[in-house]
Design a protein around this motif. Sequence first.
Motif, PDB file in Angstrom:
ATOM      1  N   LEU A 130      41.513  33.665  60.603  1.00 35.29           N
ATOM      2  CA  LEU A 130      41.939  34.744  61.491  1.00 35.29           C
ATOM      3  C   LEU A 130      43.444  34.704  61.737  1.00 35.29           C
ATOM      4  N   GLN A 131      43.994  33.516  61.850  1.00 36.38           N
ATOM      5  CA  GLN A 131      45.434  33.399  62.071  1.00 36.38           C
ATOM      6  C   GLN A 131      46.207  33.912  60.850  1.00 36.38           C
ATOM      7  N   LYS A 133      45.043  36.074  58.594  1.00 35.16           N
ATOM      8  CA  LYS A 133      44.704  37.471  58.337  1.00 35.16           C
ATOM      9  C   LYS A 133      45.478  38.432  59.220  1.00 35.16           C
ATOM     10  N   GLY A 134      45.614  38.087  60.486  1.00 43.41           N
ATOM     11  CA  GLY A 134      46.265  39.000  61.412  1.00 43.41           C
ATOM     12  C   GLY A 134      45.518  40.318  61.514  1.00 43.41           C
ATOM     13  N   ASP A 135      46.232  41.431  61.389  1.00 44.59           N
ATOM     14  CA  ASP A 135      45.624  42.753  61.508  1.00 44.59           C
ATOM     15  C   ASP A 135      45.141  43.325  60.173  1.00 44.59           C
ATOM     16  N   ARG A 136      45.252  42.553  59.123  1.00 49.91           N
ATOM     17  CA  ARG A 136      44.863  43.055  57.807  1.00 49.91           C
ATOM     18  C   ARG A 136      43.345  42.996  57.609  1.00 49.91           C
ATOM     19  N   ARG A 137      42.888  43.746  56.601  1.00 54.56           N
ATOM     20  CA  ARG A 137      41.480  43.635  56.225  1.00 54.56           C
ATOM     21  C   ARG A 137      41.213  42.223  55.688  1.00 54.56           C
ATOM     22  N   VAL A 139      37.528  43.096  58.165  1.00 58.42           N
ATOM     23  CA  VAL A 139      36.988  42.848  59.499  1.00 58.42           C
ATOM     24  C   VAL A 139      36.117  41.604  59.406  1.00 58.42           C
ATOM     25  N   VAL A 159      35.899  38.371  68.007  1.00 61.31           N
ATOM     26  CA  VAL A 159      35.480  39.209  66.878  1.00 61.31           C
ATOM     27  C   VAL A 159      34.068  39.731  67.140  1.00 61.31           C
TER      28      VAL A 159
END
Length: 264
Positions: A130-131, A133-137, A139, A159
Amino acid sequence: MLTGLSQINIELSSFCDRATLCGFCGHQDRKTNPNLKFGHMDFALLESIRAQLSPPLVISCHRDGDSLVYPRLREALELFEGFPVSVVTHGEALDRRADEVIGRCTTVTVSVIPKDKDRDIQLQSVRGFLQKKGDRRPVLQLKFVGNIENPEPYLALGVPVIGRRLHAKGGNWTYQSEDPPVPEIRVCLELLGHPSIDWQGRVFACQRLAPNGEGMIGDLREETLEQIWNGPVRAKMLRHHLDGRRDLAGGLCPKCRYWGIPAD
């Protein structure tokens, strides 16, 4: 024509590299699934499958194994650019393979199981992913399988969480509590539009655990997907379902309690 096809499971690998195998899962258990053969899908076969499909068909990358074991994961996901792509995983390799996954699929679903000995490994990996990935795909969502004790560390990830009923180890056609929902049409929705392909290229009518190859409707090493989908084996199964005689459909159908609607 692949009429009615809405989703297809493609098994990139039959291996599972989870540190501690799930106790309720029969897929990796030699007593429950004695004929399991381990391997990765040949990339040329995967390319052939891709050439036979068109979006917006949903691509799900799992069957008996975990797709994050696949050596050419980045290339496999890139093959299906433009498709809705679902990856379901135990999540322990997510952080390590994050760069191959990020931006290349729609959702990643991490299965969370009760009394998990690998909880700390899983949580650390998911946090790292998650760190990065940030806001990228994609989900990322959690799938709580059964009743999860002390869910707070998972909920703190912020999430989405979905629930799934715990199935019996003998096979994911049988559940440990109530029967799954039944659609009004009373025909299995997986048979209508959601087959699966194992790593060897064998095509099955559904995703249920098939220790002896039950529900196999064809082999992509011998026929095209269109020939298999419209072929006599599936046609016979479908005819019995439409007649309300699931007991005559063959494969796993006579003893299966699943109708294609996940139960939470």
